[in-house]
Design a protein around this motif. Structure first.
Motif, PDB file in Angstrom:
ATOM      1  N   ILE A   1       0.844  -1.166   0.204  1.00  0.00           N
ATOM      2  CA  ILE A   1       0.079   0.325   0.026  1.00  0.00           C
ATOM      3  C   ILE A   1       0.731   1.149   0.378  1.00  0.00           C
ATOM      4  CG2 ILE A   1      -1.780   1.344   1.225  1.00  0.00           C
ATOM      5  CD1 ILE A   1      -2.994  -1.487   2.156  1.00  0.00           C
ATOM      6  N   GLU A   2       1.932   1.826   0.997  1.00  0.00           N
ATOM      7  CA  GLU A   2       2.566   2.723   1.026  1.00  0.00           C
ATOM      8  C   GLU A   2       3.468   2.829   0.170  1.00  0.00           C
ATOM      9  OE1 GLU A   2       3.084   4.441   3.198  1.00  0.00           O
ATOM     10  OE2 GLU A   2       1.047   3.323   3.787  1.00  0.00           O
ATOM     11  N   ALA A   3       3.950   1.683  -1.191  1.00  0.00           N
ATOM     12  CA  ALA A   3       4.658   1.249  -2.403  1.00  0.00           C
ATOM     13  C   ALA A   3       3.552   1.881  -3.619  1.00  0.00           C
ATOM     14  CB  ALA A   3       5.345   0.375  -3.041  1.00  0.00           C
ATOM     15  N   LEU A   4       2.501   1.850  -3.925  1.00  0.00           N
ATOM     16  CA  LEU A   4       1.500   2.367  -4.150  1.00  0.00           C
ATOM     17  C   LEU A   4       0.776   3.959  -3.727  1.00  0.00           C
ATOM     18  CD1 LEU A   4      -1.146  -1.347  -4.125  1.00  0.00           C
ATOM     19  CD2 LEU A   4       0.250  -0.297  -6.251  1.00  0.00           C
ATOM     20  N   LYS A   5       0.800   3.708  -3.356  1.00  0.00           N
ATOM     21  CA  LYS A   5       0.510   5.530  -2.285  1.00  0.00           C
ATOM     22  C   LYS A   5       1.640   6.893  -3.090  1.00  0.00           C
ATOM     23  CE  LYS A   5      -2.297   5.014   2.222  1.00  0.00           C
ATOM     24  NZ  LYS A   5      -2.140   5.343   3.477  1.00  0.00           N
ATOM     25  N   VAL A   6       3.040   5.801  -3.292  1.00  0.00           N
ATOM     26  CA  VAL A   6       4.648   6.444  -3.749  1.00  0.00           C
ATOM     27  C   VAL A   6       3.943   6.971  -5.514  1.00  0.00           C
ATOM     28  CG1 VAL A   6       6.761   6.517  -3.471  1.00  0.00           C
ATOM     29  CG2 VAL A   6       5.996   5.435  -1.589  1.00  0.00           C
ATOM     30  N   GLN A   7       3.775   5.284  -5.925  1.00  0.00           N
ATOM     31  CA  GLN A   7       3.306   5.990  -7.237  1.00  0.00           C
ATOM     32  C   GLN A   7       2.548   6.261  -7.277  1.00  0.00           C
ATOM     33  OE1 GLN A   7       3.219   1.722  -8.138  1.00  0.00           O
ATOM     34  NE2 GLN A   7       5.080   0.965  -8.675  1.00  0.00           N
ATOM     35  N   ILE A   8       1.455   6.768  -6.352  1.00  0.00           N
ATOM     36  CA  ILE A   8       0.549   7.923  -7.040  1.00  0.00           C
ATOM     37  C   ILE A   8       0.916   8.971  -7.017  1.00  0.00           C
ATOM     38  CG2 ILE A   8      -1.678   8.632  -6.175  1.00  0.00           C
ATOM     39  CD1 ILE A   8      -2.625   5.201  -5.687  1.00  0.00           C
ATOM     40  N   ALA A   9       1.645   8.895  -5.487  1.00  0.00           N
ATOM     41  CA  ALA A   9       1.947  10.252  -5.538  1.00  0.00           C
ATOM     42  C   ALA A   9       3.212  10.953  -6.984  1.00  0.00           C
ATOM     43  CB  ALA A   9       3.014  10.766  -3.860  1.00  0.00           C
ATOM     44  N   ALA A  10       3.845  10.092  -6.811  1.00  0.00           N
ATOM     45  CA  ALA A  10       4.888  10.302  -8.471  1.00  0.00           C
ATOM     46  C   ALA A  10       4.140  10.898  -9.957  1.00  0.00           C
ATOM     47  CB  ALA A  10       5.582   9.296  -8.801  1.00  0.00           C
TER      48      ALA A  10
ATOM     49  N   VAL B   1       0.380  14.590 -13.943  1.00  0.00           N
ATOM     50  CA  VAL B   1      -0.646  15.015 -14.158  1.00  0.00           C
ATOM     51  C   VAL B   1      -1.321  17.062 -13.792  1.00  0.00           C
ATOM     52  CG1 VAL B   1      -2.626  14.669 -13.892  1.00  0.00           C
ATOM     53  CG2 VAL B   1      -1.038  12.144 -14.302  1.00  0.00           C
ATOM     54  N   SER B   2      -0.585  17.227 -13.514  1.00  0.00           N
ATOM     55  CA  SER B   2      -0.394  18.644 -12.322  1.00  0.00           C
ATOM     56  C   SER B   2      -0.538  19.828 -13.562  1.00  0.00           C
ATOM     57  CB  SER B   2       0.006  19.123 -11.344  1.00  0.00           C
ATOM     58  OG  SER B   2       2.097  19.401 -11.961  1.00  0.00           O
TER      59      SER B   2
END
Length: 160
Positions: A61-70, A75-76
């Motif tokens: 989950i933490e790894a996915l959160k990091v990927q999502i943040a990246a 996408v900004s």
């Protein structure tokens, strides 16, 4: 570096309708569809309990959160709806036409003023040769030195 990609086939009408609703919701929130999906995934991960048997481990989950943040950083780019863009284009065109009209009016006014000045200069040039001016303190040949008489103009001008 590999970037994660999600490919999902939606075969049922219900799934297609869900995507349609999600796209509309993203537009309402002024988000791209990609941003909206990432937010949904992020929210689902936060709500998900890592202790349940079917869920991923806390590290995943933490790894996915990091990927999502990246991905979120990439996408900004601000987005706007087609209606907003069309409205802005119309407003820009209206301003362009308004400015062009004002410039045209200014040019017409300048041309009118230039013509008026030209006419005044022409009239002044016609008056100057017809006046008998006093030169070097000598009075003109007229007997009355206080007045200048123009033979052609018929006007009397006081000498000041």
């Amino acid at each position: 570096m590999e970037y994660p990609q999600i490919n999902i086939k939606l075969l049922s009408e219900e799934d297609r309708e869900l995507v349609k609703q999600a796209k509309q919701r993203a537009e309402d929130l002024r988000l791209t569809f990609k941003e909206f999906v990432l937010d949904c995934i992020r929210n689902a991960l936060v709500e998900e309990s890592p202790n349940s048997a079917d869920s991923a481990t806390a590290a995943e989950i933490e790894a996915l959160k990091v990927q999502i943040a990246a991905l979120s950083e990439k996408v900004s780019i601000p987005s706007a709806t087609k209606t907003e863009v069309h409205t802005l284009q119309e407003r820009v065109n209206q301003l362009r036409v308004g400015i062009s009209n004002e410039i045209k009016k200014d040019r017409e006014q300048l041309a009118s003023l230039a013509l008026a000045l030209s006419r005044l200069e022409s009239q002044i040039e016609q008056l100057v040769p017809s006046l008998n001016l006093q030169v070097d303190g000598e009075v003109n040949s007229n007997s009355d030195g206080d007045w200048l008489f123009g033979e052609d103009s018929g006007a009397e001008l006081p000498l000041t």
